[in-house]
Scaffold this motif. Structure first.
Motif, PDB file in Angstrom:
ATOM      1  N   ILE A  35       0.833  -1.210   0.000  1.00 49.83           N
ATOM      2  CA  ILE A  35       0.000   0.000   0.000  1.00 49.83           C
ATOM      3  C   ILE A  35       0.863   1.254   0.000  1.00 49.83           C
ATOM      4  O   ILE A  35       0.625   2.179  -0.782  1.00 49.83           O
ATOM      5  N   VAL A  36       1.883   1.328   0.857  1.00 53.19           N
ATOM      6  CA  VAL A  36       2.711   2.539   0.890  1.00 53.19           C
ATOM      7  C   VAL A  36       3.480   2.725  -0.413  1.00 53.19           C
ATOM      8  O   VAL A  36       3.647   3.852  -0.883  1.00 53.19           O
ATOM      9  N   LYS A  37       3.925   1.645  -1.037  1.00 57.02           N
ATOM     10  CA  LYS A  37       4.630   1.753  -2.316  1.00 57.02           C
ATOM     11  C   LYS A  37       3.695   2.262  -3.410  1.00 57.02           C
ATOM     12  O   LYS A  37       4.069   3.137  -4.197  1.00 57.02           O
ATOM     13  N   ILE A  38       2.489   1.720  -3.463  1.00 54.58           N
ATOM     14  CA  ILE A  38       1.520   2.145  -4.475  1.00 54.58           C
ATOM     15  C   ILE A  38       1.182   3.618  -4.300  1.00 54.58           C
ATOM     16  O   ILE A  38       1.184   4.390  -5.264  1.00 54.58           O
ATOM     17  N   ILE A  50       2.767   4.507   7.095  1.00 56.93           N
ATOM     18  CA  ILE A  50       1.527   4.202   7.801  1.00 56.93           C
ATOM     19  C   ILE A  50       1.869   4.010   9.272  1.00 56.93           C
ATOM     20  O   ILE A  50       2.743   3.212   9.625  1.00 56.93           O
ATOM     21  N   TYR A  51       1.176   4.795  10.099  1.00 60.68           N
ATOM     22  CA  TYR A  51       1.291   4.671  11.550  1.00 60.68           C
ATOM     23  C   TYR A  51      -0.017   4.096  12.075  1.00 60.68           C
ATOM     24  O   TYR A  51      -1.090   4.469  11.611  1.00 60.68           O
ATOM     25  N   GLU A  60       2.511   4.045  16.169  1.00 66.67           N
ATOM     26  CA  GLU A  60       3.682   3.225  15.875  1.00 66.67           C
ATOM     27  C   GLU A  60       3.819   3.070  14.369  1.00 66.67           C
ATOM     28  O   GLU A  60       2.849   2.787  13.672  1.00 66.67           O
ATOM     29  N   LEU A  61       5.029   3.260  13.866  1.00 67.18           N
ATOM     30  CA  LEU A  61       5.304   3.097  12.446  1.00 67.18           C
ATOM     31  C   LEU A  61       5.167   1.625  12.073  1.00 67.18           C
ATOM     32  O   LEU A  61       5.852   0.774  12.640  1.00 67.18           O
ATOM     33  N   PHE A  62       4.258   1.336  11.129  1.00 61.78           N
ATOM     34  CA  PHE A  62       4.016  -0.048  10.721  1.00 61.78           C
ATOM     35  C   PHE A  62       4.497  -0.346   9.307  1.00 61.78           C
ATOM     36  O   PHE A  62       4.759  -1.496   8.982  1.00 61.78           O
ATOM     37  N   ALA A  63       4.578   0.666   8.460  1.00 65.53           N
ATOM     38  CA  ALA A  63       5.042   0.453   7.086  1.00 65.53           C
ATOM     39  C   ALA A  63       5.563   1.778   6.552  1.00 65.53           C
ATOM     40  O   ALA A  63       5.037   2.835   6.882  1.00 65.53           O
ATOM     41  N   THR A  64       6.597   1.705   5.725  1.00 65.83           N
ATOM     42  CA  THR A  64       7.134   2.930   5.144  1.00 65.83           C
ATOM     43  C   THR A  64       7.778   2.646   3.799  1.00 65.83           C
ATOM     44  O   THR A  64       8.290   1.560   3.553  1.00 65.83           O
ATOM     45  N   LEU A  67      11.652   5.748   3.919  1.00 69.40           N
ATOM     46  CA  LEU A  67      12.361   5.889   5.195  1.00 69.40           C
ATOM     47  C   LEU A  67      13.124   4.600   5.471  1.00 69.40           C
ATOM     48  O   LEU A  67      12.904   3.584   4.815  1.00 69.40           O
ATOM     49  N   ASN A  68      13.965   4.631   6.458  1.00 70.97           N
ATOM     50  CA  ASN A  68      14.731   3.449   6.837  1.00 70.97           C
ATOM     51  C   ASN A  68      13.780   2.347   7.309  1.00 70.97           C
ATOM     52  O   ASN A  68      13.083   2.523   8.306  1.00 70.97           O
ATOM     53  N   PRO A  69      13.751   1.202   6.632  1.00 75.22           N
ATOM     54  CA  PRO A  69      12.844   0.120   7.041  1.00 75.22           C
ATOM     55  C   PRO A  69      13.129  -0.413   8.445  1.00 75.22           C
ATOM     56  O   PRO A  69      12.253  -0.998   9.070  1.00 75.22           O
ATOM     57  N   GLN A  70      14.328  -0.177   8.966  1.00 77.23           N
ATOM     58  CA  GLN A  70      14.641  -0.619  10.324  1.00 77.23           C
ATOM     59  C   GLN A  70      13.885   0.198  11.369  1.00 77.23           C
ATOM     60  O   GLN A  70      13.802  -0.203  12.532  1.00 77.23           O
ATOM     61  N   ALA A  71      13.300   1.317  10.951  1.00 71.04           N
ATOM     62  CA  ALA A  71      12.524   2.156  11.872  1.00 71.04           C
ATOM     63  C   ALA A  71      11.134   1.579  12.137  1.00 71.04           C
ATOM     64  O   ALA A  71      10.469   1.981  13.101  1.00 71.04           O
TER      65      ALA A  71
END
Length: 78
Positions: A35-38, A50-51, A60-64, A67-71
């Motif tokens: 979803i975030v990529k689209i 998406i928080y 809480e950050l659930f998808a990005t 940004l750094n995916p480790q976050a």
């Protein structure tokens, strides 16, 4: 609020999101990542995240995308 034109085809974006949400049996995490990529691609932006509201007080950050995916699951906002 920012006021800028959206560089997107709304019907196409909604169709693609419906396909992800109702599509193949993938994990919720994979759906959020798709979803975030689209959304980022359709809106021609560098970052989309998406928080999720946790415990009624913390986002809480659930998808990005961008940004750094480790976050993911490490970044929280009160």
């Amino acid at each position: 609020l920012l006021n800028f034109p959206l560089a997107t085809n709304s019907p196409r974006l909604l169709r693609r999101l419906r396909e992800i949400l109702g599509g193949a049996a993938i994990t919720p995490e994979e759906k959020l990542n798709s979803i975030v990529k689209i959304i980022a691609n359709e809106m021609s932006v560098d970052v989309c995240s998406i928080y999720i509201l946790r415990a009624g007080v913390v986002l809480e950050l659930f998808a990005t995308y961008g940004l750094n995916p480790q976050a993911i699951h490490q970044t929280r906002l009160k």
